[in-house]
Every structure is written in structure tokens, then in C-alpha cells.
Design a protein around this motif. Structure first.
Motif, PDB file in Angstrom:
ATOM      1  N   LEU A   1      58.313  88.098   7.084  1.00 38.88           N
ATOM      2  CA  LEU A   1      57.769  86.510   6.714  1.00 38.88           C
ATOM      3  C   LEU A   1      59.160  85.594   6.783  1.00 38.88           C
ATOM      4  O   LEU A   1      60.090  86.144   6.202  1.00 38.88           O
ATOM      5  N   ASN A   2      59.135  84.583   7.452  1.00 35.75           N
ATOM      6  CA  ASN A   2      60.048  83.697   7.495  1.00 35.75           C
ATOM      7  C   ASN A   2      59.640  82.295   7.496  1.00 35.75           C
ATOM      8  O   ASN A   2      58.760  81.796   8.113  1.00 35.75           O
ATOM      9  N   LYS A   3      59.705  81.899   6.274  1.00 35.83           N
ATOM     10  CA  LYS A   3      58.962  80.410   5.689  1.00 35.83           C
ATOM     11  C   LYS A   3      59.409  79.338   6.955  1.00 35.83           C
ATOM     12  O   LYS A   3      58.396  78.596   7.277  1.00 35.83           O
ATOM     13  N   ILE A   4      60.542  79.205   7.498  1.00 34.89           N
ATOM     14  CA  ILE A   4      61.202  78.006   8.148  1.00 34.89           C
ATOM     15  C   ILE A   4      60.218  78.214   9.550  1.00 34.89           C
ATOM     16  O   ILE A   4      59.673  77.110   9.873  1.00 34.89           O
ATOM     17  N   LYS A   5      60.576  79.328  10.061  1.00 31.79           N
ATOM     18  CA  LYS A   5      59.688  79.832  11.149  1.00 31.79           C
ATOM     19  C   LYS A   5      58.297  79.390  11.144  1.00 31.79           C
ATOM     20  O   LYS A   5      57.547  78.899  12.016  1.00 31.79           O
TER      21      LYS A   5
ATOM     22  N   ARG B   1      33.018  84.385   9.418  1.00 30.84           N
ATOM     23  CA  ARG B   1      32.122  85.294   8.824  1.00 30.84           C
ATOM     24  C   ARG B   1      32.651  86.674   8.932  1.00 30.84           C
ATOM     25  O   ARG B   1      32.505  87.521   7.894  1.00 30.84           O
ATOM     26  N   ASN B   2      32.982  87.003  10.210  1.00 29.48           N
ATOM     27  CA  ASN B   2      33.297  88.387  10.595  1.00 29.48           C
ATOM     28  C   ASN B   2      34.634  88.871   9.873  1.00 29.48           C
ATOM     29  O   ASN B   2      35.210  89.867   9.270  1.00 29.48           O
ATOM     30  N   PHE B   3      35.772  87.887   9.620  1.00 31.88           N
ATOM     31  CA  PHE B   3      37.045  88.044   9.290  1.00 31.88           C
ATOM     32  C   PHE B   3      37.467  87.606   7.748  1.00 31.88           C
ATOM     33  O   PHE B   3      38.505  87.670   7.437  1.00 31.88           O
ATOM     34  N   ARG B   4      36.471  86.821   7.309  1.00 31.45           N
ATOM     35  CA  ARG B   4      36.790  86.528   6.006  1.00 31.45           C
ATOM     36  C   ARG B   4      37.438  87.417   4.882  1.00 31.45           C
ATOM     37  O   ARG B   4      38.554  86.865   4.126  1.00 31.45           O
ATOM     38  N   SER B   5      37.447  88.449   4.917  1.00 33.21           N
ATOM     39  CA  SER B   5      38.027  89.391   3.735  1.00 33.21           C
ATOM     40  C   SER B   5      39.374  89.872   4.332  1.00 33.21           C
ATOM     41  O   SER B   5      39.658  90.618   3.629  1.00 33.21           O
ATOM     42  N   GLN B   6      39.583  89.510   5.415  1.00 31.56           N
ATOM     43  CA  GLN B   6      40.809  90.388   6.254  1.00 31.56           C
ATOM     44  C   GLN B   6      41.774  89.312   6.469  1.00 31.56           C
ATOM     45  O   GLN B   6      42.099  89.048   7.877  1.00 31.56           O
ATOM     46  N   CYS B   7      42.253  88.644   5.549  1.00 34.37           N
ATOM     47  CA  CYS B   7      43.275  87.627   6.112  1.00 34.37           C
ATOM     48  C   CYS B   7      44.664  88.012   5.138  1.00 34.37           C
ATOM     49  O   CYS B   7      44.771  88.689   4.198  1.00 34.37           O
ATOM     50  N   SER B   8      45.673  87.629   5.640  1.00 37.72           N
ATOM     51  CA  SER B   8      47.011  87.919   5.041  1.00 37.72           C
ATOM     52  C   SER B   8      47.591  86.524   4.357  1.00 37.72           C
ATOM     53  O   SER B   8      47.927  85.388   4.792  1.00 37.72           O
ATOM     54  N   ILE B   9      47.339  86.722   2.890  1.00 44.66           N
ATOM     55  CA  ILE B   9      47.404  85.796   2.179  1.00 44.66           C
ATOM     56  C   ILE B   9      49.006  85.191   1.864  1.00 44.66           C
ATOM     57  O   ILE B   9      49.134  83.855   1.822  1.00 44.66           O
ATOM     58  N   GLU B  10      49.954  85.960   2.140  1.00 45.01           N
ATOM     59  CA  GLU B  10      51.175  85.818   2.075  1.00 45.01           C
ATOM     60  C   GLU B  10      51.563  84.927   3.539  1.00 45.01           C
ATOM     61  O   GLU B  10      52.168  83.777   3.429  1.00 45.01           O
ATOM     62  N   ASN B  11      51.006  85.161   4.403  1.00 42.78           N
ATOM     63  CA  ASN B  11      51.040  84.370   5.658  1.00 42.78           C
ATOM     64  C   ASN B  11      50.231  82.973   5.522  1.00 42.78           C
ATOM     65  O   ASN B  11      50.990  81.733   6.047  1.00 42.78           O
ATOM     66  N   LEU B  12      49.406  82.889   5.032  1.00 41.62           N
ATOM     67  CA  LEU B  12      48.599  81.700   4.895  1.00 41.62           C
ATOM     68  C   LEU B  12      49.218  80.841   3.866  1.00 41.62           C
ATOM     69  O   LEU B  12      49.228  79.798   4.325  1.00 41.62           O
ATOM     70  N   LYS B  13      49.959  81.307   2.851  1.00 42.41           N
ATOM     71  CA  LYS B  13      50.488  80.514   1.909  1.00 42.41           C
ATOM     72  C   LYS B  13      51.781  79.701   3.091  1.00 42.41           C
ATOM     73  O   LYS B  13      52.259  78.442   2.434  1.00 42.41           O
ATOM     74  N   ILE B  14      52.471  80.294   3.840  1.00 38.53           N
ATOM     75  CA  ILE B  14      53.387  79.875   4.615  1.00 38.53           C
ATOM     76  C   ILE B  14      52.746  78.913   5.773  1.00 38.53           C
ATOM     77  O   ILE B  14      53.376  77.913   6.091  1.00 38.53           O
ATOM     78  N   ILE B  15      51.880  79.430   6.513  1.00 40.32           N
ATOM     79  CA  ILE B  15      51.338  78.648   7.575  1.00 40.32           C
ATOM     80  C   ILE B  15      50.390  77.535   7.175  1.00 40.32           C
ATOM     81  O   ILE B  15      50.276  76.498   8.137  1.00 40.32           O
ATOM     82  N   LEU B  16      49.860  77.396   6.143  1.00 41.22           N
ATOM     83  CA  LEU B  16      48.773  76.494   5.968  1.00 41.22           C
ATOM     84  C   LEU B  16      49.508  74.943   5.677  1.00 41.22           C
ATOM     85  O   LEU B  16      49.125  74.077   6.243  1.00 41.22           O
ATOM     86  N   PRO B  17      50.666  74.836   4.839  1.00 44.34           N
ATOM     87  CA  PRO B  17      51.276  73.589   4.854  1.00 44.34           C
ATOM     88  C   PRO B  17      51.860  73.105   6.109  1.00 44.34           C
ATOM     89  O   PRO B  17      51.536  71.935   6.405  1.00 44.34           O
ATOM     90  N   GLY B  18      52.244  73.879   7.107  1.00 47.68           N
ATOM     91  CA  GLY B  18      52.501  73.659   8.234  1.00 47.68           C
ATOM     92  C   GLY B  18      51.750  72.900   8.979  1.00 47.68           C
ATOM     93  O   GLY B  18      51.676  72.009   9.949  1.00 47.68           O
ATOM     94  N   ALA B  19      50.590  73.746   8.988  1.00 48.19           N
ATOM     95  CA  ALA B  19      49.313  73.412   9.773  1.00 48.19           C
ATOM     96  C   ALA B  19      48.962  71.744   9.354  1.00 48.19           C
ATOM     97  O   ALA B  19      48.469  71.190  10.213  1.00 48.19           O
TER      98      ALA B  19
ATOM     99  N   PHE C   1      57.506  75.712  10.954  1.00 45.93           N
ATOM    100  CA  PHE C   1      57.986  74.880  12.075  1.00 45.93           C
ATOM    101  C   PHE C   1      56.384  75.318  13.372  1.00 45.93           C
ATOM    102  O   PHE C   1      55.995  74.325  13.568  1.00 45.93           O
ATOM    103  N   TRP C   2      56.318  76.765  13.439  1.00 41.95           N
ATOM    104  CA  TRP C   2      55.277  76.935  14.497  1.00 41.95           C
ATOM    105  C   TRP C   2      53.896  76.769  13.914  1.00 41.95           C
ATOM    106  O   TRP C   2      53.010  76.356  14.920  1.00 41.95           O
ATOM    107  N   SER C   3      53.758  76.561  12.713  1.00 43.07           N
ATOM    108  CA  SER C   3      52.138  76.076  12.345  1.00 43.07           C
ATOM    109  C   SER C   3      52.126  74.708  12.340  1.00 43.07           C
ATOM    110  O   SER C   3      51.039  74.451  12.832  1.00 43.07           O
ATOM    111  N   ALA C   4      53.082  74.145  12.168  1.00 41.18           N
ATOM    112  CA  ALA C   4      53.233  72.575  12.490  1.00 41.18           C
ATOM    113  C   ALA C   4      52.919  72.129  13.963  1.00 41.18           C
ATOM    114  O   ALA C   4      52.013  71.384  14.009  1.00 41.18           O
ATOM    115  N   ILE C   5      53.659  72.944  14.677  1.00 42.59           N
ATOM    116  CA  ILE C   5      53.226  72.750  16.254  1.00 42.59           C
ATOM    117  C   ILE C   5      51.652  73.297  16.598  1.00 42.59           C
ATOM    118  O   ILE C   5      51.102  72.537  17.262  1.00 42.59           O
ATOM    119  N   ALA C   6      51.230  74.141  15.825  1.00 43.82           N
ATOM    120  CA  ALA C   6      50.065  74.569  16.313  1.00 43.82           C
ATOM    121  C   ALA C   6      49.122  73.682  15.576  1.00 43.82           C
ATOM    122  O   ALA C   6      47.966  73.295  16.344  1.00 43.82           O
TER     123      ALA C   6
END
Length: 178
Positions: free
Chosen positions: A127-131, A63-81, A134-139
Motif C-alpha cells: 500500500l502506498n498512501k501518496i499514490k 449487495r454482492n461484494f459488501r463483505s469483501q472489501c479491503s479496509i486498508e485500501n479503503l482508508k487510503i482511497i476514500l479521502p482522495g476520492a 493521488f490516483w483516487s483523487a483523479i478517479a
């Protein structure tokens, strides 16, 4: 367990550490929550006890941070997660309590060593797509099992020197459980 004083001596500080970290105080100190509880009870039970508390905290953080996200990073880390969570879904039942304890210790150790020995970046790294994957899959995997997705994803995100609110926003949005 409910009447065990030692359990409460471990659980109360663990919950407080989680709350302080989610509130923006102490950074990633919540990584100590599960290991602290594991001293008194089995790891899966510790994770199960913390889960409702973490979900409630995440709802407020979203609720507090919903409008403050990095869409570029989200596109990278969501598939790994998602990959990490799926791996956790199909493999976690095969891990023994001792293997989970070793995993929790390894996460804490890798995060600490990375923090101590990684060359400090003065300007934000790119931004590094491979890293990121990888790190979002571990996370995703560690978040699925023991709510410890924060340290692995922080290894990828912290060198970017993102705004604190921005960082908290998408870590909470995806899988920050620690």
C-alpha cells in the motif's frame, strides 16, 4: 436524438459494455462506454444517460461484494476520492464539451499506456498512501464528471494483485463508474 439510429448504434453497445464490466466480464472494457456515446451526443448528455444505469448496477454490485472489501485500501482511497469529487463539484461547470472529450481520451490513453508499459509485478505491491490518494483523487474527479473513475484507481489497485472479488468490492463501494 431519440429517433436517431446512430445514437442507438452507439448507446446500446455502451450500456452492454458497462454491464459486462460490472458483471466481471471484460475487465475495464467499460472505459469505452462514454467515448462510444460521445461519438453520437455531447459528453455531459452521455454521462447523464448512463448515470441511472450505473447507479442500478452499483446497487447490485454493493449487495454482492459488501463483505469483501479491503479496509486498508479503503482508508487510503476514500479521502482522495472525496477530494477529487469536491474538485469536480466546483470546477466541472467550467469545462467545455471539447475539454471533456479531451479528458476522456487522456484517461483512456494514460490507462492503456500504463497497462502496456508498466513493469509487471509478480508479488503484490505494498500500500502506498501518496499514490493511493493521488490516483483516487483523479478517479473521484473523473467519476464525478464522466463516470470514468475505474481506470485511474485501477492504476493504483491492480499492481497489488488483490483477489478479484476484493478489488471489485471496494471499487464499486467507492466510485467505480466505468
Amino acid at each position: 436524438m431519440i429517433t436517431d439510429l446512430f445514437f442507438y448504434l452507439c448507446a446500446i453497445p455502451a450500456v452492454l459494455l458497462c454491464g459486462m464490466s460490472k458483471g466481471g466480464f471484460g475487465g475495464g472494457i467499460s472505459i469505452l462506454a462514454i467515448p462510444l456515446m460521445v461519438i453520437a451526443i455531447p459528453p455531459v448528455q452521455a454521462a447523464a444517460i448512463l448515470l441511472p444505469i450505473l447507479i442500478a448496477m452499483d446497487m447490485f454490485a454493493l449487495r454482492n461484494f459488501r463483505s469483501q472489501c479491503s479496509i486498508e485500501n479503503l482508508k487510503i482511497i476514500l479521502p482522495g476520492a472525496i477530494i477529487g469529487i469536491l474538485i469536480g463539484t466546483f470546477t466541472f461547470s467550467y469545462l467545455s464539451a471539447d475539454m471533456i472529450r479531451i479528458m476522456i481520451g487522456a484517461i483512456a490513453l494514460v490507462f492503456t499506456l500504463n497497462h502496456w508499459f508498466k513493469k509487471r509485478v509478480t508479488q503484490g505491491s505494498k500500500l502506498n498512501k501518496i499514490k493511493g490518494i493521488f490516483w483516487s483523487a483523479i478517479a473521484g474527479f473523473t467519476s464525478f464528471g464522466v463516470h470514468a473513475g475505474g481506470p485511474p484507481i485501477s492504476i493504483y489497485l491492480l499492481p497489488q494483485n488483490l483477489d478479484k472479488k476484493n478489488t471489485n468490492g471496494y471499487i464499486c463501494l467507492v466510485f467505480y463508474r466505468g
